[in-house]
Design an enzyme around this catalytic site. Structure first.
Site, PDB file in Angstrom:
ATOM      1  N   TRP A 186      14.631  92.768  39.172  1.00  0.00           N
ATOM      2  CA  TRP A 186      13.665  93.477  38.333  1.00  0.00           C
ATOM      3  C   TRP A 186      14.437  94.391  37.396  1.00  0.00           C
ATOM      4  O   TRP A 186      15.314  95.129  37.828  1.00  0.00           O
ATOM      5  CB  TRP A 186      12.690  94.327  39.171  1.00  0.00           C
ATOM      6  N   GLU A 225      10.854  89.500  39.015  1.00  0.00           N
ATOM      7  CA  GLU A 225       9.673  90.367  39.111  1.00  0.00           C
ATOM      8  C   GLU A 225       9.239  90.913  37.760  1.00  0.00           C
ATOM      9  O   GLU A 225       9.989  91.593  37.075  1.00  0.00           O
ATOM     10  CB  GLU A 225       9.997  91.545  40.054  1.00  0.00           C
ATOM     11  N   LYS A 227       6.286  93.031  35.256  1.00  0.00           N
ATOM     12  CA  LYS A 227       5.582  94.312  35.321  1.00  0.00           C
ATOM     13  C   LYS A 227       4.760  94.485  34.051  1.00  0.00           C
ATOM     14  O   LYS A 227       5.071  93.881  33.020  1.00  0.00           O
ATOM     15  CB  LYS A 227       6.652  95.405  35.439  1.00  0.00           C
ATOM     16  N   ASP A 258       4.473  91.898  42.596  1.00  0.00           N
ATOM     17  CA  ASP A 258       4.320  93.285  43.031  1.00  0.00           C
ATOM     18  C   ASP A 258       2.860  93.643  42.789  1.00  0.00           C
ATOM     19  O   ASP A 258       2.375  93.539  41.648  1.00  0.00           O
ATOM     20  CB  ASP A 258       5.258  94.194  42.237  1.00  0.00           C
ATOM     21  N   HIS A 261       1.830  95.669  39.756  1.00  0.00           N
ATOM     22  CA  HIS A 261       2.333  95.301  38.431  1.00  0.00           C
ATOM     23  C   HIS A 261       1.369  94.501  37.566  1.00  0.00           C
ATOM     24  O   HIS A 261       1.800  93.727  36.707  1.00  0.00           O
ATOM     25  CB  HIS A 261       3.646  94.538  38.571  1.00  0.00           C
ATOM     26  N   HIS A 285       5.873  92.155  46.739  1.00  0.00           N
ATOM     27  CA  HIS A 285       6.156  93.581  46.841  1.00  0.00           C
ATOM     28  C   HIS A 285       4.802  94.218  47.088  1.00  0.00           C
ATOM     29  O   HIS A 285       4.059  94.488  46.145  1.00  0.00           O
ATOM     30  CB  HIS A 285       6.760  94.125  45.543  1.00  0.00           C
ATOM     31  N   ASP A 293       1.037 102.030  38.376  1.00  0.00           N
ATOM     32  CA  ASP A 293       1.961 101.499  39.384  1.00  0.00           C
ATOM     33  C   ASP A 293       2.547 102.678  40.163  1.00  0.00           C
ATOM     34  O   ASP A 293       3.738 102.940  40.120  1.00  0.00           O
ATOM     35  CB  ASP A 293       3.057 100.700  38.658  1.00  0.00           C
ATOM     36  N   ASP A 295       2.886 103.257  43.307  1.00  0.00           N
ATOM     37  CA  ASP A 295       3.630 102.988  44.534  1.00  0.00           C
ATOM     38  C   ASP A 295       3.207 103.871  45.700  1.00  0.00           C
ATOM     39  O   ASP A 295       4.052 104.384  46.435  1.00  0.00           O
ATOM     40  CB  ASP A 295       5.140 103.058  44.263  1.00  0.00           C
ATOM     41  N   ASP A 325       6.928  97.526  48.827  1.00  0.00           N
ATOM     42  CA  ASP A 325       7.536  98.300  47.733  1.00  0.00           C
ATOM     43  C   ASP A 325       6.665  99.490  47.376  1.00  0.00           C
ATOM     44  O   ASP A 325       5.823  99.408  46.488  1.00  0.00           O
ATOM     45  CB  ASP A 325       7.762  97.404  46.506  1.00  0.00           C
TER      46      ASP A 325
HETATM   47  C1  RNT Z   1       9.498  98.726  39.835  1.00  0.00           C
HETATM   48  C2  RNT Z   1       9.572  97.526  40.685  1.00  0.00           C
HETATM   49  C3  RNT Z   1      10.793  97.407  41.560  1.00  0.00           C
HETATM   50  C4  RNT Z   1      11.166  98.715  42.213  1.00  0.00           C
HETATM   51  C5  RNT Z   1      12.210  98.588  43.290  1.00  0.00           C
HETATM   52  C6  RNT Z   1      12.792  99.911  43.645  1.00  0.00           C
HETATM   53  O1  RNT Z   1       8.292  98.881  39.228  1.00  0.00           O
HETATM   54  O2  RNT Z   1       8.426  97.434  41.475  1.00  0.00           O
HETATM   55  O3  RNT Z   1      10.590  96.404  42.490  1.00  0.00           O
HETATM   56  O4  RNT Z   1      10.053  99.350  42.761  1.00  0.00           O
HETATM   57  O5  RNT Z   1      13.125  97.665  42.944  1.00  0.00           O
HETATM   58 ZN    ZN Z   2       8.397  95.941  43.016  1.00  0.00          ZN
END
Ligand code: RNT
Ligand code: ZN
Length: 418
Positions: A186, A225, A227, A258, A261, A285, A293, A295, A325
């Site tokens: 990513w 990955e 986003k 993810d 994302h 993720h 996003d 997290d 993630d």
């Molecule tokens: C970032 C991505 C990525 C990170 C990690 C730390 O938006 O989700 O995967 O969160 O690699």
């Molecule tokens: Zn991620």
């Protein structure tokens, strides 16, 4: 919780599921073979162990300053083991390149070697945790807004070299553990404001990927990955969903989904069947986006339940790798691991316990009301009793009793960190 009570509840649950045509013993075996890839970065807010470490960049943010984060490799390992001891089953560990064992030396990203992860490989072997890996293009003086898509040949080749080396590290991990290491790629590359060069950066990223993937390895598998946007990079993301799906479909690479994302009303669950017709495998993720996003820690919410149900309904449990993630720095970090991991397991368990044959029979015979009614009833079935038994069988705390274990570790260990 009393063992007797757990067993009693399970026996009743078993009978109720059997009446729906589901064998809970078989589901328990399936759950035993369901391995999460625990993301090392929840333990320290994505800081890592580089001697020359700078601020977290790349459009991602860990907000909060809950005390007790892991400050070094020993603390991080101890925290991971603590978390793992409260999560039933066997799991993998997902490392970022910045978590190498650099032993006080400045090792720039284009210098990383499998040697820097030798102690991790030994540790993984000792504790029965297989490793996955990630290249790290953020939090570095050369990160800027563009890394693999940077028009500056010096910067772009620096990141190409980094990522090529990361694949060699991942391959060494995979060979050491006798099981492919899943390496995620990513990059944050994008632009805060309108760009008139959308094509140019994507051409560069495509070319960088081609150079990076030129070497074939047996011990690792690549995933890529996408986003929607990062903070400070709101107007354009080079590695968009369309970009990586095109790339992965053409080159036979794995796609990383993810769950944070995508646009808020998009269903990640609905992507599974489409993608699996065109790409070999998926990496997840699992995260929890709150408005962006963000997290947040994964919970057993509808999007996550839907995602795991879709994987099971597609008969694709073996074509998916299950990474987490999230990085919440505002609550106990070990507790965050446990809550998110258990939530992901519960989603998988509930997906495995779905009376799919009967639901499909209803659908095939045009019985829409019956299908809907059974889907509703399935929500209230005693899956919790099955999960409790799973915890008991795996010798980890059942139900909320893990809370006091996390508190105890906080009192004895993390609260003493400066
Ligand atoms: C970032 C991505 C990525 C990170 C990690 C730390 O938006 O989700 O995967 O969160 O690699
Ligand atoms: Zn991620």
């Amino acid at each position: 919780m009393k063992e007797e009570l757990i067993l009693k509840a399970y026996e009743i649950a078993k009978e109720r599921y059997a009446a729906m045509g589901i064998d809970t013993e078989q589901v328990l075996n399936q759950l035993q073979n369901f391995h999460l890839s625990l993301h090392c970065w929840q333990a320290d807010d994505v800081s890592g162990f580089e001697v020359q470490a700078g601020e977290l960049s790349g459009g991602i943010q860990a907000t909060g300053n809950y005390p007790g984060k892991a400050r070094n490799i020993d603390e991080l390992r101890a925290d991971i083991l603590k978390a793992a001891s409260l999560i039933p089953g066997r799991h993998r560990l997902n490392l970022h390149e910045i978590y190498g064992d650099f032993r006080g030396k400045v090792v720039d990203r284009d210098q990383v070697e499998p040697e820097h992860f030798r102690s991790w490989m030994e540790w993984g072997k000792e504790y029965g945790m297989k490793l996955d890996f990630n290249s790290t293009s953020f939090s570095h003086p050369k990160s800027g807004d563009l890394s693999l898509a940077n028009p500056d040949p010096g910067i772009r080749s620096f990141w190409i070299e980094h990522t090529r080396r990361c694949r060699a590290v991942a391959n060494a991990m995979g060979e050491a553990q006798g099981d492919p290491c899943i390496m995620n790629l990513w990059v944050h590359d994008g632009s805060k404001d309108i760009t008139v060069n959308r094509m140019k950066y994507r051409e560069l990223l495509k070319d960088s990927l081609d150079q990076i993937f030129a070497t074939e390895y047996k011990g690792m598998k690549d995933c890529i990955e996408s986003k929607v946007f990062g903070i400070g990079l709101e107007s354009y993301t080079v590695g968009s969903n369309d970009f990586y799906i095109g790339y992965a479909a053409q080159r036979g690479k794995m796609v990383t989904l993810d769950t944070g994302h995508f646009h808020p009303t998009e269903s990640v669950a609905d992507k599974v069947s489409s993608l699996l017709l065109f790409v070999p495998e998926l990496m997840l993720h699992v995260s929890r986006p709150v408005r962006w996003d963000s997290d947040h820690v994964t919970i057993m919410d509808d999007p996550t339940l839907d995602l795991f149900s879709e994987i099971v309904r597609c008969g694709a449990t073996d074509r998916v790798h299950y990474g987490l993630d999230y990085f919440d720095a505002s609550i106990n970090r070990i507790g965050a691991y446990v809550v998110g991991s258990r939530a992901a397991q519960k989603c998988m368990l509930r997906a495995l316990l779905e009376p799919l044959a009967l639901l499909r029979h209803y659908e095939e015979t045009g019985k829409g009301f019956e299908r809907l009614a059974l889907l509703e009833e399935a929500k209230a079935m005693p899956w919790q009793a099955v999960y409790d038994l799973f915890c008991l069988q795996n010798d980890v705390p059942v139900g909320d009793t893990f809370i006091s274990e996390v508190e105890k570790y906080e009192q004895e260990v993390t609260s003493k960190r400066g």
